[in-house]
Design an enzyme around this catalytic site. Structure first.
Site, PDB file in Angstrom:
ATOM      1  N   LYS A  31       0.849  -1.194   0.000  1.00 58.20           N
ATOM      2  CA  LYS A  31       0.000   0.000   0.000  1.00 58.20           C
ATOM      3  C   LYS A  31       0.877   1.234   0.000  1.00 58.20           C
ATOM      4  O   LYS A  31       2.016   1.192   0.509  1.00 58.20           O
ATOM      5  CB  LYS A  31      -0.887   0.030   1.257  1.00 58.20           C
TER       6      LYS A  31
HETATM    7  N1  GLU Z   1      -7.302   0.196  -3.016  1.00 56.82           N
HETATM    8  C1  GLU Z   1      -8.063  -0.971  -3.314  1.00 56.82           C
HETATM    9  C2  GLU Z   1      -8.115  -1.907  -2.117  1.00 56.82           C
HETATM   10  O1  GLU Z   1      -7.942  -1.486  -0.986  1.00 56.82           O
HETATM   11  C3  GLU Z   1      -7.625  -1.641  -4.606  1.00 56.82           C
HETATM   12  C4  GLU Z   1      -6.203  -2.131  -4.648  1.00 56.82           C
HETATM   13  C5  GLU Z   1      -5.762  -2.585  -6.028  1.00 56.82           C
HETATM   14  O2  GLU Z   1      -6.554  -2.586  -6.943  1.00 56.82           O
HETATM   15  O3  GLU Z   1      -4.587  -2.937  -6.147  1.00 56.82           O
HETATM   16  O4  GLU Z   1      -8.398  -3.061  -2.250  1.00 56.82           O
END
Ligand code: GLU
Length: 414
Positions: free
Chosen positions: A106
């Site tokens: 993240k």
């Molecule tokens: N931000 C989204 C999540 O928390 C998507 C992450 C992604 O598509 O890599 O799942």
């Protein structure tokens, strides 16, 4: 944020508890909860007024035992290291629950995009890419949108990375605009996935649609979910909140109209066909399903006792603390947990990545069908684990995911 509501601490406690229950040795538990790499970058940007402002950004790579690191980038004033660590950890287990060959990561930048111009956001995004260039890549670490980031930002991201790499690298980021290699259905994927999980649960429990619904958080996930279930499942949306407040109408709200109001005024509050309430109040209203689509720690031990919903769908990451979970369980409220319920986003990100790598373009129908299969299958597998061990769906989802991650760690490293 109060120390006791530290999301990384909550996330680690859950992992520890469930891994111990599964009899996993302490050294492996340490791997299951510790990020493999943590990068903090300083991002000096020239603002539109000519002044230099220095922002802070993070990229946390939690685990890549099952595949390249994957996870979004959040732009928010409250971003902090432990929040990004928790979000990265959740991605590892989310990808395992839906069985896609990706790990967890993240990113985040401490900023308030609502107070920044588009040009400032573009400079900030490009600077962030320059600084984390070494650790990301189509087969290494693939970012995506998260809170306050969108396809436009992912387009700049891809362009900046491609310039540095000296070649077009579409697969370095997902959630891009369609013209730049984005996938049909990515924009609505988190909501769509949540809708599939909700309907799989209703089918399995024999409960009839439609549901009276409360939406907490009216960003991408919350607003798309409201629109989908209003139109397709005929669910009645009785209340909606955003960061400024909430609106309530027991006869139902048209989410499309509320969204228009939000776009023109900046918030859902003062929508003419509803009463405006303090933000927190709608969590306590009676309803069939409460959809948590904002940030972490929406339900804590302070307000868990007041929840009157029958079901809770976690479209946000980490919206319920461990203590609150216990209280909700005792109240017999069925929680559809984040690492299952909001996984639609990363599933379609995976589809986008595959399309980019194979130079393919899938139709909206194809994406939708594939997403439905993945989500229904994941729900079934989670439910089976929960029944086998006599636990709730969150614990079932973690058991499923931890077992997979542990297998991959052992195969790979030991
Ligand atoms: N931000 C989204 C999540 O928390 C998507 C992450 C992604 O598509 O890599 O799942």
């Amino acid at each position: 944020m109060k120390t006791k509501d530290n999301p990384f601490k909550i996330a680690k406690e859950r992992i520890e508890k469930i891994a111990k229950f599964l009899g996993i040795e302490d050294s492996i538990i340490k791997i299951l909860e510790t990020p493999q790499k943590e990068v903090k970058v300083s991002l000096p940007i020239k603002m539109d007024d000519g002044k230099i402002k220095v922002f802070t950004g993070y990229r946390i790579e939690h685990n890549n035992a099952r595949g390249p690191y994957k996870g979004g980038i959040r732009y928010h004033p409250d971003v902090n290291l432990d929040e990004v660590r928790a979000l990265a950890l959740w991605m590892t287990y989310k990808c395992a629950v839906v069985d896609i060959p990706l790990g967890g990561a993240k990113g985040g930048i401490i900023c308030n995009p609502k107070e920044m111009s588009e040009a400032e956001l573009e400079r900030l995004t490009r600077k962030y890419v320059d600084e984390i260039y070494d650790i990301i890549g189509p087969k290494k670490d693939i970012p995506a949108p998260d809170v306050n980031t969108n396809s436009k930002i992912m387009g700049w991201f891809m362009d900046e990375y491609s310039k540095l790499a000296g070649k077009i690298s579409k697969a370095v980021v997902t959630g891009k605009p369609i013209e730049l290699g984005g996938s049909f259905g990515r924009e609505t994927a988190t909501a769509r996935g949540g809708q599939f999980v909700k309907n799989a649960m209703l089918k399995e429990t024999g409960r009839k649609k439609p549901l009276t619904t409360i939406i907490q958080g009216f960003g991408n996930a919350g607003s798309n979910y409201a629109k989908l279930v209003y139109k397709e499942d005929k669910d009645t949306i009785i209340a909606i909140s955003d960061s400024k407040g909430a609106i309530y109408n027991p006869n139902g709200l048209d989410p499309e109209e509320v969204l228009k109001h939000k776009k023109s005024t900046g918030s859902v509050i003062n929508y003419p066909k509803a009463v405006t309430l303090p933000r927190e109040d709608i969590l306590k209203l009676e309803c069939d399903i409460l959809v948590l689509a904002a940030l972490e720690n929406a339900i804590t031990k302070e307000n868990a006792n007041e929840i009157k919903a029958k079901y809770i769908l976690e479209l946000a990451n980490g919206p319920i603390t461990g203590e609150a979970d216990e209280i909700l369980r005792k109240k017999n409220i069925l929680v559809l947990p984040d690492i299952l319920a909001n996984a639609g986003g990363v599933v379609v990100s995976y589809f986008e990545w595959l399309q980019n790598l194979k130079e393919e373009h899938w139709s909206k129908e194809e994406v939708d069908k594939k997403l439905k299969d993945v989500m229904e299958n994941a729900y079934k597998n989670v439910k089976e684990k929960a029944e086998k061990y006599g636990v709730d769906l969150r614990t079932g989802a973690y058991i499923l995911a931890i077992e997979k991650v542990v297998r991959a760690i052992k195969e790979k490293c030991f």
